[in-house]
Design an enzyme around this catalytic site. Structure first.
Site, PDB file in Angstrom:
ATOM      1  N   CYS A  49       0.077 -10.932   0.360  1.00  0.00           N
ATOM      2  CA  CYS A  49      -0.419  -9.313   0.375  1.00  0.00           C
ATOM      3  C   CYS A  49      -0.637  -8.844  -1.323  1.00  0.00           C
ATOM      4  CB  CYS A  49       0.367  -8.388   0.836  1.00  0.00           C
ATOM      5  SG  CYS A  49       0.543  -8.861   2.915  1.00  0.00           S
ATOM      6  N   HIS A  90      -5.222  -2.190   5.397  1.00  0.00           N
ATOM      7  CA  HIS A  90      -4.578  -3.314   4.313  1.00  0.00           C
ATOM      8  C   HIS A  90      -5.305  -4.501   4.235  1.00  0.00           C
ATOM      9  CE1 HIS A  90      -1.615  -5.731   2.122  1.00  0.00           C
ATOM     10  NE2 HIS A  90      -1.079  -6.114   3.223  1.00  0.00           N
ATOM     11  N   CYS A 102       4.961  -5.314  -0.944  1.00  0.00           N
ATOM     12  CA  CYS A 102       5.890  -6.433  -0.257  1.00  0.00           C
ATOM     13  C   CYS A 102       4.921  -7.621   0.041  1.00  0.00           C
ATOM     14  CB  CYS A 102       6.567  -5.752   1.118  1.00  0.00           C
ATOM     15  SG  CYS A 102       5.383  -5.230   2.190  1.00  0.00           S
TER      16      CYS A 102
END
EC number: 2.3.1.16
Length: 390
Positions: A90, A346, A376
Site C-alpha cells: 500500500c 484506497h 500501513c
C-alpha cells in the site's frame, strides 16, 4: 545535503470497483496524471530524469513494467524518459516519493516524477499470487517462511481485527470514525477542496462523454445506522466493508526537483521534504507499524507531534488511524481533514502520491506549515514522510 522540493501533486478522482474509471486501461489512467504534472508545471518534459511508479498488482494490464508503459502512453514525456515500477504494497507510491527525494538529495538526479497506479476493477487485488497458485506455479509462502511463521497466512483483515482488540476500540468506535470520513469528504467535495488536486478523466457514459472529477466512493447519504448495518467480515470480529477502505481505481503523481531546477525552470515549490522514514515490525499485526514509524520520524526530524499541522494517516481500516492518534497523542481534528480512504477509496499503489496531493493542497488552503503522511503496508512495513509547505 541538497534539498528535495515538491513542485506539484495531482490525482484522479477515485472510481468505485466496476465504476466510472473501470473502462480506462490502467496504463492510460497512469499517463493522465503524468501528463497533468507536465501541463500544470510547464516543465520541459525532456528534463525529467526518471519516473518511479508504485503499483501493487503487477499482473495483466498492469504487468510488463506499467511505469514504462505509462511513459510511452504519455502525450508529453519523450521515449527517452526512464521509468521503474515498484511494490511496497500500500505504500508503493509513498516509497516512490521517497526514492525520488533520495535521488535529488544524493545529487544523482534533478527532476523525478513519483507516481502510482491501481485499477482494482481491471486487475483485482492479489491477481498475480492467485494466478500462480491456480496454475500450480507455487505459493508466496516459502518453506523458510513457514518454518518461522508456522500456520500463519498474512492477512490485513486479521491484523485490523487484532489492532481493534489490542487498542480497545469497539465496533461503534470504528463505525463512527467511518461516518466521520464520509462527512469530511462530503464537506470537502462541496467546498471545492479537491478541485486543484484532481485531474479530470474523460469517460464514456450512456449519455456520452463526461469528465470524471468527483470521488465516486463517497456515500453522500451515509448514516451511522447504514454503516452499522453492514455485515461483519468475520463472525466474531468488528471489521466490515463500511469501516474499511474502499476498493478503488485511480492514479496520482508528484513532481520532485532539486533547488537548482527550481531556478533553471522557473518553478515555484509547494513544499520541501523534511524527513523520509521507513520501518518494519510484526508481520502478523502488520498494520500497527505506522505508530512506531512516526515515533522514529519525529525523533529524527527533531520534532514533536504537536509541531505538525496536518496528518494524513491512510484509512486502510478504521483501527489504524484511531490507534495512531491514540499512540502519538495527535490532535484528531488535524487528521485526514478532508476524509480518507474509507470514503475516498484506497487505490493501493496510487495511494501514497494520492495522499500527498491531498495533504499539500490542504496545507495550502489552510495556510499551514508542516504535514505528516504515513501508510500501513503489507508485511508490517510503514513509511512516514514529513513536508514543510512553502
Amino acid at each position: 545535503m541538497p534539498t528535495a522540493y515538491i513542485v506539484e501533486a495531482v490525482r484522479t478522482a477515485g472510481g468505485k470497483r466496476g465504476g466510472r474509471l473501470s473502462s480506462v486501461h490502467p496504463v492510460d489512467l497512469a499517463a493522465k496524471s503524468l501528463d497533468a504534472l507536465i501541463e500544470r508545471t510547464g516543465i520541459d518534459p525532456s528534463a525529467v530524469d526518471d519516473v518511479v511508479m508504485g503499483c501493487v498488482s503487477q499482473a495483466g494490464e498492469q504487468s510488463m513494467q506499467v511505469g514504462r508503459n505509462a511513459v510511452l502512453a504519455s502525450k508529453h514525456l519523450p521515449e527517452s524518459t526512464p521509468a521503474v515500477t515498484i511494490d511496497r504494497q500500500c505504500g508503493s507510491s509513498q516509497q516512490a516519493i521517497q526514492f525520488a527525494a533520495q535521488a535529488i538529495m544524493s545529487g544523482t538526479q534533478d527532476v523525478v516524477i513519483a507516481s502510482g497506479i491501481e485499477s482494482m476493477s481491471r486487475v483485482p487485488m492479489g491477481s498475480s499470487a492467485q494466478f500462480h497458485m491456480k496454475e500450480g506455479l507455487g505459493h508466496y509462502k516459502s518453506p523458510g517462511l513457514e518454518e518461522k511463521y508456522p500456520g500463519i497466512m498474512w492477512s490485513q483483515f486479521t491484523g485490523a481485527e487484532m489492532m481493534a482488540k489490542k487498542h480497545g476500540f469497539s465496533k461503534e468506535d470504528l463505525d463512527r470514525f467511518a461516518l466521520s470520513s464520509h462527512e469530511k469528504a462530503i464537506a470537502a467535495t462541496k467546498n471545492g477542496a479537491f478541485d486543484e488536486e484532481i485531474v479530470p478523466v474523460t469517460i464514456e457514459t450512456p449519455e456520452g462523454e463526461e469528465q470524471h472529477t468527483v470521488d465516486e466512493g463517497i456515500r453522500f447519504d451515509a448514516t451511522l445506522d447504514s454503516i452499522a448495518s453492514v455485515k461483519l467480515l468475520a463472525p466474531d470480529g468488528q471489521i466490515t466493508a463500511a469501516n474499511a477502505s474502499q476498493i478503488c481505481d485511480g492514479s496520482s503523481a508528484v513532481l520532485v526537483v532539486s533547488e537548482e531546477m527550481l531556478k533553471t525552470h522557473g518553478l515555484t515549490p509547494m513544499a520541501r521534504i523534511v524527513n523520509l522514514t521507513v520501518t518494519a515490525g510484526d508481520p502478523v499485526i502488520m498494520l500497527e507499524e505506522p505508530l512506531f514509524a512516526t515515533d522514529r520520524a519525529l525523533e529524527r526530524a527533531g520534532m514533536k507531534i504537536g509541531d505538525i499541522d496536518l496528518y494524513e494517516v491512510n484509512e486502510a481500516f478504521a483501527p489504524v488511524p484511531l490507534a495512531w492518534a491514540k499512540h502519538t497523542g495527535a490532535d484528531p481534528d488535524r487528521m485526514n481533514v478532508n476524509g480518507g480512504a474509507i470514503a475516498l477509496g484506497h487505490p493501493l499503489g496510487a495511494s501514497g502520491t494520492k495522499l500527498m496531493a491531498t495533504l499539500l493542497h490542504a496545507l495550502k488552503a489552510r495556510g499551514k506549515k508542516y504535514g505528516l503522511q504515513t501508510m500501513c503496508e503489507g508485511g508490517g512495513v510503514a513509511n512516514v514522510t514529513v513536508v514543510e509547505a512553502m
